[in-house]
Design an enzyme around this catalytic site. Structure first.
Site, PDB file in Angstrom:
ATOM      1  N   CYS A  27     -14.978 -23.674 -54.297  1.00 41.35           N
ATOM      2  CA  CYS A  27     -15.151 -22.702 -53.350  1.00 41.35           C
ATOM      3  C   CYS A  27     -13.593 -22.941 -53.238  1.00 41.35           C
ATOM      4  CB  CYS A  27     -15.652 -23.789 -52.320  1.00 41.35           C
ATOM      5  SG  CYS A  27     -14.453 -23.712 -50.583  1.00 41.35           S
ATOM      6  N   CYS A  36     -10.354 -24.027 -50.005  1.00 46.12           N
ATOM      7  CA  CYS A  36      -9.301 -24.673 -50.444  1.00 46.12           C
ATOM      8  C   CYS A  36      -8.231 -24.689 -51.736  1.00 46.12           C
ATOM      9  CB  CYS A  36      -9.731 -26.338 -50.037  1.00 46.12           C
ATOM     10  SG  CYS A  36      -9.976 -26.952 -48.193  1.00 46.12           S
ATOM     11  N   CYS A  41       1.579 -15.749 -39.035  1.00 44.82           N
ATOM     12  CA  CYS A  41       0.819 -17.232 -39.964  1.00 44.82           C
ATOM     13  C   CYS A  41       1.226 -16.206 -41.302  1.00 44.82           C
ATOM     14  CB  CYS A  41      -0.321 -16.692 -39.604  1.00 44.82           C
ATOM     15  SG  CYS A  41      -1.099 -15.401 -39.632  1.00 44.82           S
TER      16      CYS A  41
END
Ligand SMILES: C[S@@+](CC[C@H](N)C(=O)[O-])C[C@H]1O[C@@H](n2cnc3c(N)ncnc32)[C@H](O)[C@@H]1O
Length: 427
Positions: free
Chosen positions: A82, A85, A382
């Site tokens: 995935c 992460c 961000c």
């Protein structure tokens, strides 16, 4: 394009020096820089060489010869496939240090060598309250996040990064997406946990109207799972299909009703840390402009200090701020700040400006601010690269960057949030 060099031997042994901004471990081998996903600083690794990239080469771990001191066991079964992460194999301290390093490096590249970058404020994992799930509909439906550097969706059964109420919906949403006629081969589902329940926004890759059966299915799904709202993105705008109660978010002491798909900071703890940092540095503010205001996350807490005017490009988010503004010294204007930044003349009515742009930053607005008389500026970002670029513009205009606080809003991913405090002597 030939992506690998046949003259190089397939295996190399390297030591990881640090973590790069994309989350890969970086190793410098014989005349080559390697970017190694899922590597930890200090790891001694056998790698196989992969695709060339601009300033080096990707590589894959074949074997961990000696693990670095910060390597830990990842907690999720999907780690390594995935793409959500990429840092779950690192200790919290190592992640915090790496993220502070991303900010220090980005600032250094813009000439801020001796800036005060604080230690990263760490937020517990498992607190993500807003995620976009990808759906692939084939013979069976798949739901999850994209694999790293790929369009392939990894079908997830668990996700320790997200709030339990969202994780509990993964299996039901997989089943639901398989039954909806209006979903073509691909779709996305934006899941947001609000104060009074889950808010879903579904979007299909093909333009299609919901059938009557789809509408009934969605209404039943909302009832069964006690969701606040389900909306369908019909491209002309989001249409609420099932609204059992209007989703509500508390910002300061205001209750905001966000439109479907509205921006929201990814965790409540992250939002709290940002708000606390911004508000605590602006106690002397007299009139505040909150630029890129979203639904008023910062606007309402700031308005306890001084009258606050929100500027935001999205008309529906501005409408949400206005609806919640009764009893607060808050005004709001829809404005595209990239195409039409506030000019120094317009900024004359404000002594304090907070700006919190999307990842692309606020280059045009920073240039106008640099020529303004605003005394206090707080930048929330961000993206370390665009933050550093915008701060350089402001510093060249006479502002002093007093401090930068990294906030780990996105645990286990390489993303990092930062709050920078700037001031200039009154002109
Ligand atoms: C990172 S979010 C911050 C929102 C808000 N400050 C918060 O904390 O929730 C960035 C916001 O900028 C808005 N935005 C993006 N591009 C814009 C533009 N060109 N002009 C004005 N607002 C823009 C987005 O709609 C989004 O609400």
């Amino acid at each position: 394009m030939n992506k690998t060099d046949p003259n190089k031997s397939k295996f190399s042994e390297v030591t990881i020096a640090n973590i790069g901004i994309q989350g890969d471990g970086i190793a410098n081998g014989a005349g080559e820089r390697y970017y190694v996903p899922y590597a930890a600083p200090g790891d001694r690794l056998i790698i196989t060489q992969g695709e060339q990239r601009k300033d080096g080469r990707f590589a894959k771990i074949e074997n961990v010869v000696t693990p670095g001191p910060d390597r830990i066991d990842p907690v999720c079964a999907h780690f390594g496939t995935c793409g959500g992460c990429s840092l779950q194999h690192l200790s919290n301290d190592a992640i915090a240090a790496a993220k502070r390093g991303f900010i220090v490096t980005a600032m250094g590249r813009r000439g801020f060598e001796s800036i005060d970058v604080a230690n990263t404020f760490v937020i517990d994992a498992g607190e993500r309250r807003r995620v976009r799930l990808s759906v692939h509909k084939g013979r069976a439906s798949i739901i999850g996040f994209k694999a790293a550097r790929s369009r392939h969706v990894v079908d997830i059964r668990e996700c320790p990064a997200i709030r339990p109420a969202i994780a509990a919906l993964i299996d039901p949403l997989r089943a639901l997406s398989g039954t909806l006629d209006a979903i073509g081969r691909k779709a996305s589902i934006l899941v947001t946990e609000t104060d009074n329940g889950i808010d879903l926004l579904l979007r299909s890759d093909v333009f299609a109207d919901l059938t009557l059966t789809d509408r009934e299915t969605l209404a039943q799904f909302a009832d069964h799972h006690d969701l606040a709202r389900i909306a369908w993105d019909a491209r002309g705008g989001a249409e609420p299909v099932a609204e059992r109660r209007q989703p509500r978010l508390s910002f300061g002491d205001a209750a905001v009703r966000p439109p479907p798909g509205a921006f929201l900071q990814p965790s409540a703890a992250g939002e709290k840390a940002i708000v606390r940092t911004v508000v605590s540095t602006l106690s002397d503010a007299k009139r505040i402009a909150d630029l890129y205001a979203g639904c008023g996350t910062l606007t309402f807490p700031l308005s306890r200090l001084a009258p606050t005017h929100a500027f935001e490009g999205d008309a529906e988010m501005i409408a949400a701020i206005r609806r919640a503004a009764a009893g607060h010294p808050v005004t709001a204007t829809e404005r595209d700040l990239a195409r039409m930044p506030l000019t120094p003349r317009e900024l004359e009515t404000f002594d304090t400006v907070v700006f919190d742009p999307p990842r692309s930053g606020a280059k045009a607005q920073a240039a106008q601010l640099a020529a303004s008389k605003v005394v206090n500026i707080v930048a929330v970002s961000c993206n370390p690269a665009t933050l550093a670029r915008d701060l350089r513009i402001l510093a060249d205009g006479g502002y002093t960057v007093e401090s930068v606080l990294p906030i780990d809003q996105f645990p286990w991913s390489p993303h990092v949030e930062a709050v920078a405090i700037l001031r200039r002597q009154p002109l």
